[in-house]
Motif scaffolding. Structure first.
Motif, PDB file in Angstrom:
ATOM      1  N   ALA A 149       0.828  -1.209   0.000  1.00 47.87           N
ATOM      2  CA  ALA A 149       0.000   0.000   0.000  1.00 47.87           C
ATOM      3  C   ALA A 149       0.863   1.260   0.000  1.00 47.87           C
ATOM      4  N   ILE A 150       1.778   1.321  -0.939  1.00 50.23           N
ATOM      5  CA  ILE A 150       2.667   2.483  -1.060  1.00 50.23           C
ATOM      6  C   ILE A 150       1.965   3.543  -1.902  1.00 50.23           C
ATOM      7  N   GLU A 151       1.678   4.680  -1.292  1.00 53.67           N
ATOM      8  CA  GLU A 151       0.904   5.727  -1.955  1.00 53.67           C
ATOM      9  C   GLU A 151       1.775   6.862  -2.480  1.00 53.67           C
ATOM     10  N   ASN A 152       3.091   6.690  -2.439  1.00 57.95           N
ATOM     11  CA  ASN A 152       4.001   7.737  -2.893  1.00 57.95           C
ATOM     12  C   ASN A 152       3.982   7.875  -4.419  1.00 57.95           C
ATOM     13  N   ASP A 153       4.415   9.031  -4.897  1.00 63.19           N
ATOM     14  CA  ASP A 153       4.581   9.265  -6.326  1.00 63.19           C
ATOM     15  C   ASP A 153       5.890   8.594  -6.752  1.00 63.19           C
ATOM     16  N   LEU A 154       5.786   7.452  -7.396  1.00 59.67           N
ATOM     17  CA  LEU A 154       6.968   6.650  -7.720  1.00 59.67           C
ATOM     18  C   LEU A 154       7.786   7.229  -8.866  1.00 59.67           C
ATOM     19  N   SER A 155       7.298   8.296  -9.482  1.00 56.83           N
ATOM     20  CA  SER A 155       8.086   8.944 -10.533  1.00 56.83           C
ATOM     21  C   SER A 155       9.174   9.833  -9.929  1.00 56.83           C
ATOM     22  N   LYS A 156       9.081  10.125  -8.627  1.00 55.05           N
ATOM     23  CA  LYS A 156      10.097  10.940  -7.956  1.00 55.05           C
ATOM     24  C   LYS A 156      11.272  10.061  -7.544  1.00 55.05           C
ATOM     25  N   SER A 157      12.475  10.571  -7.722  1.00 51.37           N
ATOM     26  CA  SER A 157      13.684   9.767  -7.547  1.00 51.37           C
ATOM     27  C   SER A 157      13.821   9.211  -6.134  1.00 51.37           C
ATOM     28  N   VAL A 158      13.414   9.990  -5.124  1.00 48.37           N
ATOM     29  CA  VAL A 158      13.557   9.513  -3.743  1.00 48.37           C
ATOM     30  C   VAL A 158      12.703   8.272  -3.503  1.00 48.37           C
ATOM     31  N   HIS A 159      11.493   8.255  -4.045  1.00 49.18           N
ATOM     32  CA  HIS A 159      10.609   7.098  -3.878  1.00 49.18           C
ATOM     33  C   HIS A 159      11.023   5.948  -4.786  1.00 49.18           C
ATOM     34  N   PRO A 219      -0.591   1.585  -8.266  1.00 50.97           N
ATOM     35  CA  PRO A 219       0.277   2.654  -7.782  1.00 50.97           C
ATOM     36  C   PRO A 219      -0.211   4.047  -8.167  1.00 50.97           C
ATOM     37  N   PHE A 220       0.331   5.044  -7.483  1.00 55.89           N
ATOM     38  CA  PHE A 220      -0.045   6.436  -7.710  1.00 55.89           C
ATOM     39  C   PHE A 220       0.155   6.800  -9.180  1.00 55.89           C
ATOM     40  N   LYS A 221      -0.839   7.458  -9.735  1.00 54.24           N
ATOM     41  CA  LYS A 221      -0.760   7.851 -11.152  1.00 54.24           C
ATOM     42  C   LYS A 221      -0.829   9.366 -11.269  1.00 54.24           C
ATOM     43  N   LYS A 222       0.181   9.935 -11.889  1.00 57.13           N
ATOM     44  CA  LYS A 222       0.155  11.373 -12.134  1.00 57.13           C
ATOM     45  C   LYS A 222      -0.883  11.681 -13.205  1.00 57.13           C
ATOM     46  N   THR A 223      -1.525  12.836 -13.086  1.00 61.82           N
ATOM     47  CA  THR A 223      -2.482  13.247 -14.103  1.00 61.82           C
ATOM     48  C   THR A 223      -1.754  13.495 -15.412  1.00 61.82           C
ATOM     49  N   LYS A 224      -2.206  12.820 -16.443  1.00 62.10           N
ATOM     50  CA  LYS A 224      -1.534  12.946 -17.732  1.00 62.10           C
ATOM     51  C   LYS A 224      -1.901  14.265 -18.407  1.00 62.10           C
ATOM     52  N   LYS A 225      -0.890  14.912 -18.962  1.00 62.34           N
ATOM     53  CA  LYS A 225      -1.152  16.116 -19.739  1.00 62.34           C
ATOM     54  C   LYS A 225      -1.690  15.703 -21.107  1.00 62.34           C
ATOM     55  N   PRO A 226      -2.651  16.452 -21.635  1.00 60.92           N
ATOM     56  CA  PRO A 226      -3.148  16.105 -22.973  1.00 60.92           C
ATOM     57  C   PRO A 226      -2.042  16.243 -24.005  1.00 60.92           C
ATOM     58  N   VAL A 227      -1.937  15.238 -24.872  1.00 61.83           N
ATOM     59  CA  VAL A 227      -0.884  15.287 -25.897  1.00 61.83           C
ATOM     60  C   VAL A 227      -1.326  16.188 -27.038  1.00 61.83           C
TER      61      VAL A 227
END
Length: 352
Positions: A149-159, A219-227
């Protein structure tokens, strides 16, 4: 759950339900594992299976691949997408050939090659060489993020570093290659991105995300920017059984593959200056890349023999058959255009 019980539960499940018959699951051919790992980046197994055997038949060893030209390699990747993967694979094979043709035997040598990151190098150590290796692909991230149950933003290097540390702690030395395949298989077939099959999961009783009802949130999903959406004109110029094709530059989009002539809407004037005959048929297809969506306005024009040379002088390219173009290698967007054109022309003949 302890390290032993996590890995043991996973291995027990894998022995009965895991995938054991994939063509690259061989104990004495790290080259096959390498090719499969590159093909599987951002691509599902069912898609890779359509390409893998044909690629290996043409380039059975790293020496065969390294000695081939990019023009030879490109057609065997055509349609698989993400062509930078193939260019890096070819470049790395060429480097290996120049160094004597022997595949790397340790992590540091693998990761030094083009297109190979930490996770791929770990997979090659584990699955390719049957040595100790740790991976962190999308499947592993998803399984671990849900289990703990890891709720961190896994795109960040620390996580990301924290996830690597966790994966390393859980990864056993015994049956390491089976564990690597098992955790990937669990993520691909049970702990799937959407609608995970928790009922069939060997980790269900201890999975914190399942206990908290978070399995569809992690896992945590960042909101995608429209392409961005781009438009272009595609010319389907046909003279009897030949079409006008040109080879894309080796670097850049669809490098080395063969394409119908394309003119971006930004250079509309260049397209209009061609003064081509009127289109007999027009349609639009949509093709999506990770960084933009392309709307391709296709103009189908029949050309007479006495017009061919004039058009070739203006546009360049070669008049070749559709079968020959496919043999040389064409991207998925061109395959979509061909399919749509064939469908429309067949419908037209049927109507007549």
């Amino acid at each position: 759950m302890s390290q032993f019980s996590f890995s043991q539960a996973l291995l027990t499940w894998f022995d009965q339900y895991g995938r054991h018959d994939l063509p690259w699951q061989v104990s004495d051919n790290p080259y096959k594992v390498w090719v499969s790992e590159i093909m599987l980046q951002q691509t599902q197994v069912k898609t890779v299976l359509k390409y893998f055997d044909r690629f290996i038949e043409r380039f059975p060893t790293v020496v065969a691949l390294g000695n081939a030209s990019w023009e030879d390699v490109a057609p065997y990747w055509a349609g698989l997408g993400y062509y930078a993967r193939a260019r890096n694979l070819h470049k790395a094979a060429n480097q290996i050939v120049q160094m004597g043709g022997e595949l790397p035997q340790n992590f540091e040598e693998w990761i030094a090659l083009p297109g190979i990151g930490r996770s791929t190098a770990g997979a090659l150590m584990s699955l390719g060489l049957r040595k100790y290796g740790v991976i962190m692909d999308g499947n592993v991230k998803r399984v671990l993020a849900r289990f703990f149950a890891i709720e961190n933003d896994l795109s960040k290097s620390v996580h990301e570093k924290e996830m690597w540390a966790l994966a390393t702690t859980l990864c056993p030395t015994e049956r390491n290659h089976d564990y690597t395949q098992a955790i990937m298989d669990l993520g691909a077939t049970v702990c799937t991105p959407k609608k995970p099959l928790c009922l069939y999961c060997p980790m269900q009783a201890h999975c914190k995300a399942h206990q908290q009802g978070l399995e569809n949130e992690l896992p945590f999903k960042k909101t995608k920017k429209p392409v961005p959406i781009k438009q272009a004109n595609v010319l389907l110029l046909k003279c009897e059984d030949t079409w006008l094709w040109y080879q894309r530059p080796s670097l850049g989009l669809w490098g080395g593959l063969w394409s119908l002539p394309i003119y971006d809407h930004e250079v509309q004037s260049e397209y209009e200056a061609l003064q081509l005959p009127s289109s007999q048929l027009e349609f639009q297809i949509k093709h999506s890349f990770t960084h933009f969506t392309w709307l391709l306005d296709t103009h189908c024009i029949n050309i007479t023999h006495d017009q061919k040379q004039h058009i070739t002088d203006q546009i360049g390219g070669e008049w070749i058959s559709l079968d020959e173009a496919k043999k040389r290698g064409i991207p998925t967007a061109m395959q979509k255009i061909i399919k749509h054109y064939t469908m429309l022309t067949l419908d037209e003949k049927h109507y007549l």
